[in-house]
Design a protein around this motif. Structure first.
Motif, PDB file in Angstrom:
ATOM      1  N   VAL E 122       0.879  -1.118  -0.025  1.00 24.67           N
ATOM      2  CA  VAL E 122      -0.009  -0.069  -0.065  1.00 24.67           C
ATOM      3  C   VAL E 122       0.855   1.285  -0.079  1.00 24.67           C
ATOM      4  O   VAL E 122       2.081   1.029   0.411  1.00 24.67           O
ATOM      5  N   TYR E 123       0.165   2.281  -0.197  1.00 26.15           N
ATOM      6  CA  TYR E 123       1.045   3.323  -0.416  1.00 26.15           C
ATOM      7  C   TYR E 123       1.049   4.412   1.000  1.00 26.15           C
ATOM      8  O   TYR E 123       2.048   4.882   1.401  1.00 26.15           O
ATOM      9  N   SER E 124      -0.153   4.174   1.585  1.00 27.19           N
ATOM     10  CA  SER E 124      -0.366   4.865   2.815  1.00 27.19           C
ATOM     11  C   SER E 124      -0.960   3.846   3.777  1.00 27.19           C
ATOM     12  O   SER E 124      -1.685   3.052   3.518  1.00 27.19           O
ATOM     13  N   PRO E 125      -0.595   3.936   5.225  1.00 29.45           N
ATOM     14  CA  PRO E 125      -1.202   3.251   6.259  1.00 29.45           C
ATOM     15  C   PRO E 125      -2.755   3.149   6.194  1.00 29.45           C
ATOM     16  O   PRO E 125      -3.442   2.323   6.395  1.00 29.45           O
ATOM     17  N   LEU E 126      -3.072   4.482   5.806  1.00 31.49           N
ATOM     18  CA  LEU E 126      -4.442   4.626   5.708  1.00 31.49           C
ATOM     19  C   LEU E 126      -5.330   3.551   4.811  1.00 31.49           C
ATOM     20  O   LEU E 126      -6.586   3.235   5.000  1.00 31.49           O
ATOM     21  N   ASP E 127      -4.647   3.245   3.849  1.00 27.48           N
ATOM     22  CA  ASP E 127      -5.374   2.436   2.858  1.00 27.48           C
ATOM     23  C   ASP E 127      -5.325   0.943   3.599  1.00 27.48           C
ATOM     24  O   ASP E 127      -6.491   0.316   3.104  1.00 27.48           O
ATOM     25  N   ILE E 153       1.859   9.032  11.112  1.00 25.75           N
ATOM     26  CA  ILE E 153       0.776   8.637  10.148  1.00 25.75           C
ATOM     27  C   ILE E 153       0.154   7.061  10.698  1.00 25.75           C
ATOM     28  O   ILE E 153      -0.894   6.713  10.573  1.00 25.75           O
ATOM     29  N   LEU E 154       1.045   6.262  11.391  1.00 26.41           N
ATOM     30  CA  LEU E 154       0.930   5.119  11.966  1.00 26.41           C
ATOM     31  C   LEU E 154      -0.268   5.469  12.947  1.00 26.41           C
ATOM     32  O   LEU E 154      -1.269   4.692  13.098  1.00 26.41           O
ATOM     33  N   ALA E 155      -0.016   6.264  14.004  1.00 27.64           N
ATOM     34  CA  ALA E 155      -1.021   6.811  15.119  1.00 27.64           C
ATOM     35  C   ALA E 155      -2.507   7.188  14.434  1.00 27.64           C
ATOM     36  O   ALA E 155      -3.327   6.797  14.847  1.00 27.64           O
TER      37      ALA E 155
ATOM     38  N   ALA F  46       3.746   9.574   2.371  1.00 24.86           N
ATOM     39  CA  ALA F  46       2.660   8.430   2.622  1.00 24.86           C
ATOM     40  C   ALA F  46       1.399   8.729   2.841  1.00 24.86           C
ATOM     41  O   ALA F  46       0.526   8.354   3.653  1.00 24.86           O
ATOM     42  N   GLY F  47       0.854   9.677   1.926  1.00 22.63           N
ATOM     43  CA  GLY F  47      -0.672   9.863   1.691  1.00 22.63           C
ATOM     44  C   GLY F  47      -1.011  11.021   2.580  1.00 22.63           C
ATOM     45  O   GLY F  47      -2.224  11.391   2.761  1.00 22.63           O
ATOM     46  N   GLN F  48      -0.130  11.818   3.448  1.00 18.72           N
ATOM     47  CA  GLN F  48      -0.362  12.632   4.372  1.00 18.72           C
ATOM     48  C   GLN F  48       0.308  14.048   4.022  1.00 18.72           C
ATOM     49  O   GLN F  48       1.592  13.977   3.779  1.00 18.72           O
TER      50      GLN F  48
END
Ligand code: SF4
Ligand code: SF4
Ligand SMILES: [Mg+2]
Ligand SMILES: [Mg+2]
Ligand SMILES: [Mg+2]
Ligand SMILES: [Mg+2]
Ligand SMILES: [Mg+2]
Ligand SMILES: [Mg+2]
Ligand SMILES: [Mg+2]
Ligand SMILES: [Mg+2]
Ligand SMILES: [Mg+2]
Ligand SMILES: [Mg+2]
Lengths: 336, 73, 368, 336, 368, 73
Positions: E122-127, E153-155, F46-48
């Protein structure tokens, strides 16, 4: 070390390069063909024949062959029955991520062995690897080019009443062998796929027998569908004798159990031909002498030719005739 | 209805048997033919043996029919 | 088995055919018309067509196909329900191959599969029990169609599922019995028959005796027959002989497979698991006690109870399968036959099943 | 009526027949080629070139093309960069049960249109339908045959120091367009795949420009991998100028966001060539005048030739050089 | 953005390079040796190599790559555990692309995927949070590697999962902090440095101030720098100026992105969800408080607590990544470099990640 | 560590924004840059969006560096 094919093998980078160098080029021996994006074949050629087929057989290994052998014989046979001398093949592999490398090697070696045996060269190839689940193991496309020297000998337009219809051996072997190998329906037997390259046998036939009108290899759809197509395409009516058609006992048995009709089962090493009646015996003798034609039989004859003709009939054991159609829908086991 | 084929019993295991039809074989259920023995023929339908073929009767039947046909001519 | 193989011997078949023709001529001489027989069983229909016997006898014996193809007699609403059943989530629908191409009002099972439903063709109902065992997270449903020959095997499948305590296996029962439908046909009196060629494989289970009602109550002769050419012809010959001798009787011409009392193990299995039910038949509406369903105590294996499938009224077509099944018309009398309706694009079930009367006609009877 | 492809379409029976008659033969117009199991091509041919490729692109439709167009252009380009004039194609379809028939039609029509535009004929085909889940929608194999008249003009053995390395336009367009169309990584842009048949442009080039040593189409693995392969195969060292390589802004942007290197992204309508320095300007002018070569650039030159040569270098904007390797493993987005 | 684009302008880059070379020569003249700098960040390593700056400066400035590639610094046992984690049933493992080819003791994630495990890049952890929402029947686990830039971003992903009340989402946290590892390196004293090129993107989150300890406690100058050639060169020039002027200070040469106090929203997010942890670093064993893990109240999102993964002792290899990370050897000093170990067949993580020091050397530094 | 790229804010929706990098766009989170406005540049990781680019400072920084380089020669 690398035991399975991964997506990286198909990305065109280093692993693709290694696979091509160490497996394909070594097996097919076409090093000299790889310096351009296409293989260059030295001419001159008079006319050429071209055919393509994709092979998606499941399972990949089956009694009497595997997808690799099949991919070679299938395309060679399409060239040979067209009256051409098969010269070269191309091979396109679509491989599922995770496919075992030893299996791929086995398949490629089997292709190479069959190509050598049939006297054709694999001159160009392609490998794609797709995500797990995007393909079922391995599919192979082969495209074949054959040489036609002199005038094309097959003249379906000369088909006439009385011409003999022949088959080079027992029907349904491939279909039953795959059905058994698939192990879904519980069928057990020793029927081997008839999967074989017919080009040498056909070459002999073409050289020695005059009056061969047309040839076909009755693969998917079986003998019945192939003959229906011939009848429609060339406006002739054919009557075959049910009792004359060679069928192995175990194939009969399998069909009885599952409710299939052997006339619609696939073959992968059989030749159907329509030949001038005058040459029928010579053709039969020649076929019977060849290892792939020992059980060749005359199974019927052309009973009409012309615009109103075009049907396939079968003579039943009690002496009536009925019409045969091409396979409708798909083969399904029948119970009730 | 009811496609059936005579099959020869090759091997018996509990309520299953290996049967043979001209060289094609299959494991089938024998719950409906508890008396089936090796070398018997059974009538196979949808994976089960439904009856044992009485070969004596079959022979008789055939002989009788042949005689009838022969007498006729 | 040398003996049984002889029943398909070509020479003997041709001889047998001559005997039948001769007897039929005698009948015609005596009655001023050809005899009319009904072959009850779809496999008979199919064998008569495929071997060419039916074609050869065309002008001598009128053979009418009876209500003996389980696919064909299933009413449209029931077929629509089975197709609808495939649409639920997390289920595997198992079926005999025969059902795959039967047209529902909108869809076939084949098309439902093409659209992504998980539909599997199995050879034996027991295979679907195994599938349920191997896929505990899925509901496995078997489409239980069939006559007396097949029904004990459906009961056996339930017994297996019970033994293995499977919670995810069920059968959608829509079975049919021969006696009630023959009674209905005869009571209606729409088809005039001289006798019956009776279904040998049904008789294996139900016994020769189960057909005695025909002679006793309906004054109708019949011969229980096998499926090979010589068996079919011998059966027909004996039926003609009964008629010529003006005897009304049920003969067992399949003694080497069929007992008087039938298969008692199979009958017990039916008794243990199933009970009579008023089945709906295509073209004949409901016939009391004409089918078997699971007893209440096996309700957990009954897909009809387990799944809530509701379908609307079936689409009306010009298909005349109902009449075909009753034997009141021949396929050629249906305006769709071989035109709008072919095995590749069937309109009615009779064109789908290889045993279906229309399919048998299309595949084996047409010379054109 | 029939809205989806079913297994029956691939069994060789009536539905297969209908599909072939009503879709393939009508679209490709090869009625005359179907009477034998192979297409018969009228000769004579001097030398011929043969190439094969399978197309497994996902998604099947993307900005600038679809799998059908790609299957035609990809194989045409492999023939054209080999110095051949593409003549005929074969097409092998492997279709997933349930595939929408309208989509198949769209793909086939797109193939037919591109083939016509490129002046090649689709002469033979094959269709297989496999169980749902056994393939991801639709795969196409195309095999191409090209004609080489007179002496083969490409002479990689004449590559020498000072030869110019050229590219016919911007790189990475196809890769980025597919990545965006796949919608997995959230990338949005209007980059169109460059997917195009290069044969007419190449034909002109071959006719008018002397000293073309070798040509390639930098597809999978990108420009870097293609050049590495040329360097290794023909024992030459090439230096390209990073700043000279044409790259669209949006491709740069996509690479910046996701951590890709545009040098490794796939192209489907680009030509790389090595040409005698003396002809460099003429080649450039010619390319720039062609609609598919308006952004053609000289991107580097051969800096060494011989046994010790064989590397690809890139000159950085600050004037240093570094070596480029072929794609290792596969392209993966990079974050940290 | 016209302004930022200028930082990669080739002419300006070449001018900037000359300035650095000049300053480096002055340093050499003054000190009798070239200056030794550590670029902490893996993206700096990669940019220095790719742009050719490192190659050009080779004989003038010794640039040592620091412990700034999150893939490379993760210890072998932790990598083995993440790969083992992929093996469970009904789970989807989500990861940044960087992790896919990192060699575990037996396996890579790529190979686990090839063998059939469900592993998604994935590109983002939110994905991956979205994926958990869309696959309620699967456990979705994100491999949470990263430094200060990535950790918020993990948080945030945890916050999202919490908001959506997802029971099937968790993160396998193995994060790293810059300050503790730099302290450890400096305390060990194995590498002699003249100054630091400091990670601009980490500083966005932690603030310029977070690096003040270097000058204040270790007497070490540093410049916070961006990643474009002009930014890198300007940073290096300023670092050289500090040295030439014998000033010990931390300069922010990335003021337009980095604030003194950093990103307070991100810092609060860290405080809310995470707490310090004694992380193990490749080649350096455990460093107290050198990582962040989920607070006890978020234990249900903690894959380490949710899944019982036990792995044996990692396989020993000749890979010297530990020393590479500490900056005590260069890749060329590893006997496997470019021989047994290449990006296609990497032995250690430093050869895998495009930011890895060995990979950067292999791809961009070797001329042969 | 921490690949980052400056991206221009095109559209803002709650805690998300559409950003553009030379013509390639993406929806990204803006939770860490609550003050971001349309036409701002943000640093994307990373998307942010992790910070807002201060263009004035960037210009200053660039001018200062150019001057420094020019002075040097
Ligand atoms: S021909 Fe077709 S439509 Fe007519 S009755 Fe038979 S199945 Fe129905
Ligand atoms: S070259 Fe390979 S083996 Fe050596 S330290 Fe680097 S990653 Fe490890
Ligand atoms: Mg072919
Ligand atoms: Mg073929
Ligand atoms: Mg063929
Ligand atoms: Mg290829
Ligand atoms: Mg699969
Ligand atoms: Mg190719
Ligand atoms: Mg290609
Ligand atoms: Mg190419
Ligand atoms: Mg074909
Ligand atoms: Mg799929």
């Amino acid at each position: 070390m690398v035991r399975r094919i991964s997506l990286a093998h198909g990305e065109g980078g280093e692993l693709t390069h290694q696979l091509i160098q160490h497996l394909f080029i070594q097996s097919f021996g076409h090093q000299d063909q790889t310096q351009f994006d296409s293989a260059i074949l030295q001419g001159p050629f008079e006319n050429i024949a071209v055919t393509t087929d994709s092979f998606v057989v499941n399972p990949i290994f089956f009694p009497g062959g595997d997808i690799g052998k099949l991919a070679v014989t299938g395309t060679i046979n399409d060239l040979a029955v067209s009256g051409a001398i098969p010269e070269v093949l191309t091979a396109g592999f679509i491989i599922e991520e995770g496919f075992p490398l030893p299996d791929l090697k086995k398949v490629v070696h089997s292709m190479a062995a069959e190509a050598e045996h049939a006297g054709v060269k694999v001159v160009a190839g392609d490998t794609k690897v797709v995500e797990k689940g995007s393909v079922d193991g391995l599919f192979i496309n082969t495209t074949g080019i054959g040489r036609i020297t002199g005038e094309h000998q097959l003249k379906p337009e000369t088909i006439r009443e009385g011409d003999a219809v022949m088959i080079s051996g027992t029907i349904g072997d491939h279909g039953v062998s795959i059905m058994s190998a698939r192990q879904e329906l519980g069928l057990l037997n020793e029927v081997q796929s008839d999967c074989a390259s017919l080009n040498h046998m056909i070459h002999k036939l073409m050289q020695e027998v005059k009056g061969i009108r047309i040839m076909r290899d009755p693969t998917r759809g079986g003998l019945a569908t192939t003959l229906v197509e011939l009848c429609e395409e060339f406006h002739c009516t054919v009557e075959v004798d049910e009792l004359a058609i060679p069928i192995r006992d175990a194939v009969h048995g399998a069909c009885d159990i599952l409710g299939f009709d052997p006339l619609y089962l696939a073959n992968e090493g059989k030749l159907v031909l329509i030949v001038d009646r005058a040459s029928q015996q010579q053709a039969l003798n020649l076929l019977n002498k060849h290892p792939l034609g020992t059980e060749a039989k005359v199974i019927g004859q052309v009973t009409a030719q012309g615009n109103t003709a075009g049907k396939l009939h079968v003579r039943t054991p009690i002496g009536t005739t009925r019409r045969l159609h091409r396979l409708s829908g798909m083969l399904l086991p029948r119970i009730c | 209805m009811c496609l059936g084929v005579p099959a020869k019993v090759i091997k018996i295991e509990d309520d299953h048997a290996l049967v043979d039809v001209m060289g094609s074989r299959m494991y089938v259920g024998t719950i409906f033919v508890p008396d089936a023995k090796i070398d018997d023929y059974v009538l196979l339908h949808a994976g089960q043996a439904m009856t044992i073929v009485d070969e004596e009767y079959a022979k008789e039947s055939m002989t009788e029919w042949r005689n009838l046909l022969d007498d006729r001519t | 088995m040398i003996e049984l193989e002889r029943f398909s011997d070509p020479d003997l078949s041709r001889h047998s055919l001559e005997a039948v023709l001769e007897a039929a001529e005698k009948f015609k001489a005596a009655n001023g018309r050809s005899p009319v027989f009904m072959e009850v069983c779809g496999s008979h229909t199919m064998a008569l067509a495929k071997t060419g016997i039916k074609a050869r006898l065309k002008d001598h014996v009128r053979l009418i196909a009876g209500p003996g193809c389980p696919v064909c007699v299933t009413d449209q609403k029931s077929i629509d329900a089975m197709i609808a059943l495939s649409k639920g989530p997390d289920r595997i629908l198992c079926t005999f191959g025969d059902m795959m191409r039967v047209p529902g009002s909108k869809f076939t099972l084949m098309k439902a599969k093409t659209e992504g439903e998980d539909i599997r063709v199995v050879y034996s109902p027991l295979d679907s029990v195994k599938m349920a065992e191997e896929n505990p997270e899925k509901e496995v449903i078997f489409l239980g169609i069939g006559f007396e020959t097949t029904i004990p095997i459906l009961a056996l499948a339930i017994r297996e599922a019970e033994k293995k305590n499977l919670q995810n296996f069920s059968i959608w029962m829509t079975t049919k019995l021969v006696e009630p439908v023959l009674r209905t046909l005869l009571d209606a009196g729409e088809v005039k028959l001289d006798g019956f060629l009776l279904p040998g494989h049904v008789a294996i289970v139900s016994g020769k005796r189960s057909f005695d009602f025909l002679s006793k109550e309906y004054n109708m002769p019949g011969v229980i027959s096998g499926f090979e050419p010589v068996q079919l012809l011998s059966g027909m010959y004996k039926l003609l002989q009964l008629l010529l001798e003006k005897k009304v009787d049920i003969l067992n011409d399949y003694t080497y497979l069929v007992k008087d009392e039938g298969n008692l193990v199979a009958q017990k299995m039916l008794d243990d698991y199933l009970e009579p039910y008023d089945e709906v038949w295509r073209g004949m509406s409901t016939i009391p006690g004409s089918g078997l369903v699971l007893k209440e105590k096996y309700a957990s294996f009954d897909a009809k109870k387990k799944f809530n499938v509701s379908v609307g009224e079936p689409r009306k077509t010009k298909c005349r399968c109902g009449e075909i099944i009753k034997g009141t018309i021949t396929p050629e009398e249906c305006m769709l036959f071989a035109k709008g309706c072919t095995p590749t694009h069937p309109i009615g079930p009779c064109m789908v099943s290889t045993e279906g009367t229309c399919a048998a006609h299309y595949q084996y009877m047409r010379e054109d």
